[in-house]
Write a protein that holds these residues in place. Structure first.
Motif, PDB file in Angstrom:
ATOM      1  N   HIS A   7       5.183  -6.357   9.807  1.00  0.00           N
ATOM      2  CA  HIS A   7       4.302  -5.648  10.757  1.00  0.00           C
ATOM      3  C   HIS A   7       2.663  -5.592  10.173  1.00  0.00           C
ATOM      4  N   VAL A  11       0.779   1.303   6.047  1.00  0.00           N
ATOM      5  CA  VAL A  11       1.275   2.617   5.838  1.00  0.00           C
ATOM      6  C   VAL A  11       1.028   3.234   4.396  1.00  0.00           C
ATOM      7  N   PHE A  13       2.153   6.422   2.156  1.00  0.00           N
ATOM      8  CA  PHE A  13       3.325   7.236   2.143  1.00  0.00           C
ATOM      9  C   PHE A  13       3.318   8.006   0.771  1.00  0.00           C
ATOM     10  N   MET A  23      12.809   7.302   4.106  1.00  0.00           N
ATOM     11  CA  MET A  23      11.989   7.255   5.232  1.00  0.00           C
ATOM     12  C   MET A  23      11.194   5.948   4.691  1.00  0.00           C
ATOM     13  N   ALA A  24      10.760   5.953   3.428  1.00  0.00           N
ATOM     14  CA  ALA A  24       9.912   4.925   3.200  1.00  0.00           C
ATOM     15  C   ALA A  24      10.755   3.738   2.777  1.00  0.00           C
ATOM     16  N   ASN A  26      13.088   2.712   4.356  1.00  0.00           N
ATOM     17  CA  ASN A  26      13.337   2.062   5.821  1.00  0.00           C
ATOM     18  C   ASN A  26      12.107   1.103   6.224  1.00  0.00           C
ATOM     19  N   LEU A  27      10.979   1.886   6.099  1.00  0.00           N
ATOM     20  CA  LEU A  27       9.587   1.210   6.471  1.00  0.00           C
ATOM     21  C   LEU A  27       9.398  -0.211   5.733  1.00  0.00           C
ATOM     22  N   LYS A  30      12.024  -2.789   7.087  1.00  0.00           N
ATOM     23  CA  LYS A  30      11.385  -3.127   8.209  1.00  0.00           C
ATOM     24  C   LYS A  30      10.208  -3.988   8.356  1.00  0.00           C
ATOM     25  N   PHE A  32       6.824  -3.285   6.750  1.00  0.00           N
ATOM     26  CA  PHE A  32       5.722  -2.527   6.979  1.00  0.00           C
ATOM     27  C   PHE A  32       5.163  -2.747   5.352  1.00  0.00           C
ATOM     28  N   LEU A  34       3.477  -1.151   2.822  1.00  0.00           N
ATOM     29  CA  LEU A  34       3.484   0.168   2.062  1.00  0.00           C
ATOM     30  C   LEU A  34       2.898   0.685   1.011  1.00  0.00           C
TER      31      LEU A  34
END
Length: 84
Positions: A7, A11, A13, A23-24, A26-27, A30, A32, A34
């Motif tokens: 992506h 981000v 976090f 949550m982190a 999963n990002l 996916k 991202f 991070l």
């Protein structure tokens, strides 16, 4: 297994406790980009092992990113991020 799509968003976090770590994670999975920060270095290492980058402060985690996610009960975190 299919290659994960990257992506364009970066981000930041902040806060990798019970909810934040999941949550982190999963990002990262996916695709991202991070940048993570937490006072617990072991949790940060877990995310780095998944592909995240670590920050040395809340300010660093919130600088030069597209989105900042905070999962912290400490109110000062939001103030520090806004001042960057």
């Amino acid at each position: 297994m299919a290659k994960q799509q990257k992506h364009a968003l970066t981000v930041g976090f902040i806060g990798l406790g019970k909810m934040g770590k999941g949550m982190a994670s999963n990002l990262v999975r996916k695709g991202f980009d991070l940048i993570v920060y937490d006072i617990n270095a072991a949790v940060v290492k877990d995310l780095v092992d998944l592909g995240a980058r670590s920050a040395k402060s809340t300010g660093e985690a919130s600088r030069n990113v597209d989105v900042v996610v905070t999962r912290s009960e400490e109110r000062r975190v939001g103030k520090e991020c806004r001042s960057r």
